[in-house]
Design a protein around this motif. Structure first.
Motif, mmCIF file in Angstrom:
data_model
loop_
_atom_site.group_PDB
_atom_site.id
_atom_site.type_symbol
_atom_site.label_atom_id
_atom_site.label_comp_id
_atom_site.label_asym_id
_atom_site.label_seq_id
_atom_site.Cartn_x
_atom_site.Cartn_y
_atom_site.Cartn_z
ATOM 1 N N GLN A 137 0.832 -1.196 0.000
ATOM 2 C CA GLN A 137 0.000 0.000 0.000
ATOM 3 C C GLN A 137 0.876 1.260 0.000
ATOM 4 N N ASP A 138 0.286 2.370 -0.363
ATOM 5 C CA ASP A 138 1.004 3.635 -0.407
ATOM 6 C C ASP A 138 1.447 4.042 0.994
ATOM 7 N N ALA A 139 2.653 4.554 1.089
ATOM 8 C CA ALA A 139 3.202 4.977 2.383
ATOM 9 C C ALA A 139 2.379 6.089 3.023
ATOM 10 N N ALA A 140 1.559 6.782 2.229
ATOM 11 C CA ALA A 140 0.705 7.838 2.785
ATOM 12 C C ALA A 140 -0.264 7.283 3.829
ATOM 13 N N GLN A 141 -0.508 5.988 3.807
ATOM 14 C CA GLN A 141 -1.397 5.377 4.804
ATOM 15 C C GLN A 141 -0.756 5.303 6.193
ATOM 16 N N TRP A 142 0.529 5.626 6.288
ATOM 17 C CA TRP A 142 1.208 5.526 7.571
ATOM 18 C C TRP A 142 0.488 6.317 8.655
ATOM 19 N N ALA A 198 8.892 2.012 6.913
ATOM 20 C CA ALA A 198 7.690 1.197 7.065
ATOM 21 C C ALA A 198 7.318 0.570 5.728
ATOM 22 N N LEU A 199 6.689 -0.579 5.833
ATOM 23 C CA LEU A 199 6.126 -1.267 4.683
ATOM 24 C C LEU A 199 4.688 -1.581 5.054
ATOM 25 N N ILE A 200 3.741 -1.012 4.312
ATOM 26 C CA ILE A 200 2.325 -1.202 4.607
ATOM 27 C C ILE A 200 1.762 -2.200 3.602
ATOM 28 N N LEU A 201 1.091 -3.223 4.128
ATOM 29 C CA LEU A 201 0.562 -4.298 3.292
ATOM 30 C C LEU A 201 -0.919 -4.506 3.559
ATOM 31 N N ARG A 202 -1.671 -4.721 2.477
ATOM 32 C CA ARG A 202 -3.053 -5.198 2.611
ATOM 33 C C ARG A 202 -3.006 -6.691 2.344
ATOM 34 N N LEU A 203 -3.343 -7.479 3.348
ATOM 35 C CA LEU A 203 -3.316 -8.931 3.210
ATOM 36 C C LEU A 203 -4.519 -9.397 2.398
ATOM 37 N N GLY A 204 -4.414 -10.579 1.831
ATOM 38 C CA GLY A 204 -5.521 -11.143 1.060
ATOM 39 C C GLY A 204 -6.773 -11.321 1.893
ATOM 40 N N THR A 205 -6.645 -11.360 3.212
ATOM 41 C CA THR A 205 -7.781 -11.486 4.127
ATOM 42 C C THR A 205 -8.503 -10.159 4.329
ATOM 43 N N GLY A 206 -7.916 -9.067 3.809
ATOM 44 C CA GLY A 206 -8.518 -7.743 3.952
ATOM 45 C C GLY A 206 -7.888 -6.893 5.037
ATOM 46 N N GLU A 207 -7.088 -7.482 5.900
ATOM 47 C CA GLU A 207 -6.437 -6.733 6.970
ATOM 48 C C GLU A 207 -5.283 -5.912 6.406
ATOM 49 N N THR A 208 -5.084 -4.722 6.974
ATOM 50 C CA THR A 208 -3.953 -3.883 6.591
ATOM 51 C C THR A 208 -3.001 -3.821 7.775
ATOM 52 N N VAL A 209 -1.738 -4.144 7.516
ATOM 53 C CA VAL A 209 -0.720 -4.158 8.566
ATOM 54 C C VAL A 209 0.454 -3.295 8.130
ATOM 55 N N ALA A 210 1.292 -2.964 9.099
ATOM 56 C CA ALA A 210 2.522 -2.236 8.783
ATOM 57 C C ALA A 210 3.692 -2.960 9.414
#
Length: 197
Positions: free
Chosen positions: A99-104, A143-155
């Motif tokens: 995901q875009d780093a702007a989500q931080w 940071a690395l922001i990821l949207r998992l295939g389950t729908g959760e967003t983690v950093a």
């Protein structure tokens, strides 16, 4: 994707051809597989298929990048590329999308749920994604922001400083153990290196 958003993805596709004198079926297949496997073409097959289709429908000028292939050869490649992508369906589901780093900013109240027993460089190599600088000038914070295939967003938060490890942050409410399991399954990161906090 709007009608004019095809430029970046199409230029990425065409850039893959800079060393190919002839645009053979093997070249088309190689580039299509890069998109499906999200190798050098990280946006995934749907994004590149949509971009190529829009560029062709618009009769767009495809000669922006300096290459020996002319407009006709580039357009022909894009037609063959989209056809090859269609042949490769169904495309595999991805475990996560960067995901875009702007989500931080949305992680201001995030909870640390695990420490990855690895430095940033090792995590980056396993996930094949780059961390983005989020610290102020002079701060070594990434940071690395990821949207998992389950729908959760983690950093994932870390530093390149010697001895530093990466922290997994949970932004949204939920069970930390479930999130750690989903993260491991989505990324393939070694379970034994995910230490609960």
């Amino acid at each position: 994707m709007t009608d004019n958003d095809w430029h970046g993805p199409v230029n990425q596709l065409l850039y893959c051809l800079t060393l190919d004198r002839q645009l053979t079926d093997e070249v088309v297949d190689r580039v299509a597989r890069l998109a499906v496997e999200r190798g050098a073409l990280r946006l995934g097959p749907q994004a590149y298929h949509d971009a190529a289709t829009r560029a062709l429908a618009a009769g767009a000028d495809l000669t922006e990048l300096p290459m020996e292939h002319d407009q006709q050869a580039r357009a022909d490649f894009l037609r063959r590329f989209t056809a090859r992508l269609d042949e490769l369906r169904p495309w595999p589901e991805t475990g996560f999308v960067k995901q875009d780093a702007a989500q931080w900013a949305s992680f201001a109240r995030a909870v640390p749920v695990a420490r990855l027993d690895a430095p940033v460089i090792d995590v980056r190599n396993v996930l094949r994604e780059r961390f983005d600088r989020i610290g102020a000038e002079g701060e070594d914070l990434y940071a690395l922001i990821l949207r998992l295939g389950t729908g959760e967003t983690v950093a994932l938060l870390g530093s390149y400083a010697a001895g530093q490890r990466v922290t997994l942050l949970q932004r949204d409410p939920g069970d930390p153990e479930t999130l750690r399991r989903h993260f491991q399954q989505a990324t393939g990161f070694p379970a034994e290196k995910i230490q609960p906090l």
